[in-house]
Design a protein around this motif. Structure first.
Motif, PDB file in Angstrom:
ATOM      1  N   ALA A  73       2.718 -42.206 -11.768  1.00 21.32           N
ATOM      2  CA  ALA A  73       4.058 -41.732 -11.416  1.00 21.32           C
ATOM      3  C   ALA A  73       4.941 -41.561 -12.650  1.00 21.32           C
ATOM      4  O   ALA A  73       6.097 -41.159 -12.544  1.00 21.32           O
ATOM      5  N   GLY A  74       4.412 -41.890 -13.842  1.00 14.89           N
ATOM      6  CA  GLY A  74       5.150 -41.674 -15.074  1.00 14.89           C
ATOM      7  C   GLY A  74       5.902 -42.885 -15.605  1.00 14.89           C
ATOM      8  O   GLY A  74       6.744 -42.755 -16.474  1.00 14.89           O
ATOM      9  N   TRP A  75       5.587 -44.070 -15.089  1.00 14.25           N
ATOM     10  CA  TRP A  75       6.244 -45.296 -15.545  1.00 14.25           C
ATOM     11  C   TRP A  75       5.374 -45.957 -16.595  1.00 14.25           C
ATOM     12  O   TRP A  75       4.170 -45.781 -16.630  1.00 14.25           O
ATOM     13  N   ARG A  76       5.976 -46.751 -17.496  1.00 14.85           N
ATOM     14  CA  ARG A  76       5.202 -47.487 -18.496  1.00 14.85           C
ATOM     15  C   ARG A  76       5.305 -48.985 -18.197  1.00 14.85           C
ATOM     16  O   ARG A  76       6.281 -49.453 -17.590  1.00 14.85           O
ATOM     17  N   LYS A  77       4.318 -49.730 -18.655  1.00 14.42           N
ATOM     18  CA  LYS A  77       4.295 -51.174 -18.447  1.00 14.42           C
ATOM     19  C   LYS A  77       5.265 -51.845 -19.413  1.00 14.42           C
ATOM     20  O   LYS A  77       5.400 -51.450 -20.565  1.00 14.42           O
ATOM     21  N   SER A  78       5.934 -52.901 -18.934  1.00 16.02           N
ATOM     22  CA  SER A  78       6.839 -53.674 -19.779  1.00 16.02           C
ATOM     23  C   SER A  78       6.058 -54.276 -20.936  1.00 16.02           C
ATOM     24  O   SER A  78       4.926 -54.724 -20.769  1.00 16.02           O
ATOM     25  N   LYS A  79       6.677 -54.308 -22.100  1.00 17.72           N
ATOM     26  CA  LYS A  79       6.019 -54.850 -23.288  1.00 17.72           C
ATOM     27  C   LYS A  79       6.074 -56.359 -23.348  1.00 17.72           C
ATOM     28  O   LYS A  79       5.376 -56.992 -24.137  1.00 17.72           O
ATOM     29  N   VAL A  80       6.972 -56.961 -22.560  1.00 22.10           N
ATOM     30  CA  VAL A  80       7.099 -58.434 -22.563  1.00 22.10           C
ATOM     31  C   VAL A  80       6.908 -58.990 -21.172  1.00 22.10           C
ATOM     32  O   VAL A  80       7.039 -58.349 -20.193  1.00 22.10           O
TER      33      VAL A  80
END
Length: 104
Positions: free
Chosen positions: A97-104
């Motif tokens: 859907a175009g979302w990225r995973k949180s880095k923290v």
């Protein structure tokens, strides 16, 4: 689902067996503002009741970020659908859907 015989076995037919249906669904989704992830969720029967990945829109940047259970800010993240935030059933669905995973 419909089944068809294949050398004495039953074979399950998927939505891919009907390319016109899939193309039609994508066209309707495109005109209705749905994303590929929304379409995937609707085809798989996803709902917030069984999905625990939080899709959050950053107030500062407008970036779409998803949080999975166990990540640092997961419990603090609140979902507000009026701002375009939503639940996902899998990381793949969120990514599609175009979302990225949180880095923290």
């Amino acid at each position: 689902m419909r089944y068809r015989a294949h050398r004495g076995r039953q074979q399950k037919r998927s939505v891919l067996s009907y390319p016109g249906l899939l193309i039609g669904a994508l066209a309707v989704g495109a005109t209705g503002g749905m994303t590929a992830g929304d379409l995937l969720a609707s085809l798989t029967g996803g709902s917030a009741g069984s999905c625990d990945i939080k899709g959050n829109v950053s107030i500062d940047t407008g970036e779409r970020i998803f949080h999975v259970p166990g990540q640092r800010y997961y419990s603090q993240t609140k979902i507000s659908p009026q701002y375009g935030e939503r639940w996902f059933c899998s990381e793949f669905e969120a990514w599609a859907a175009g979302w990225r995973k949180s880095k923290v």
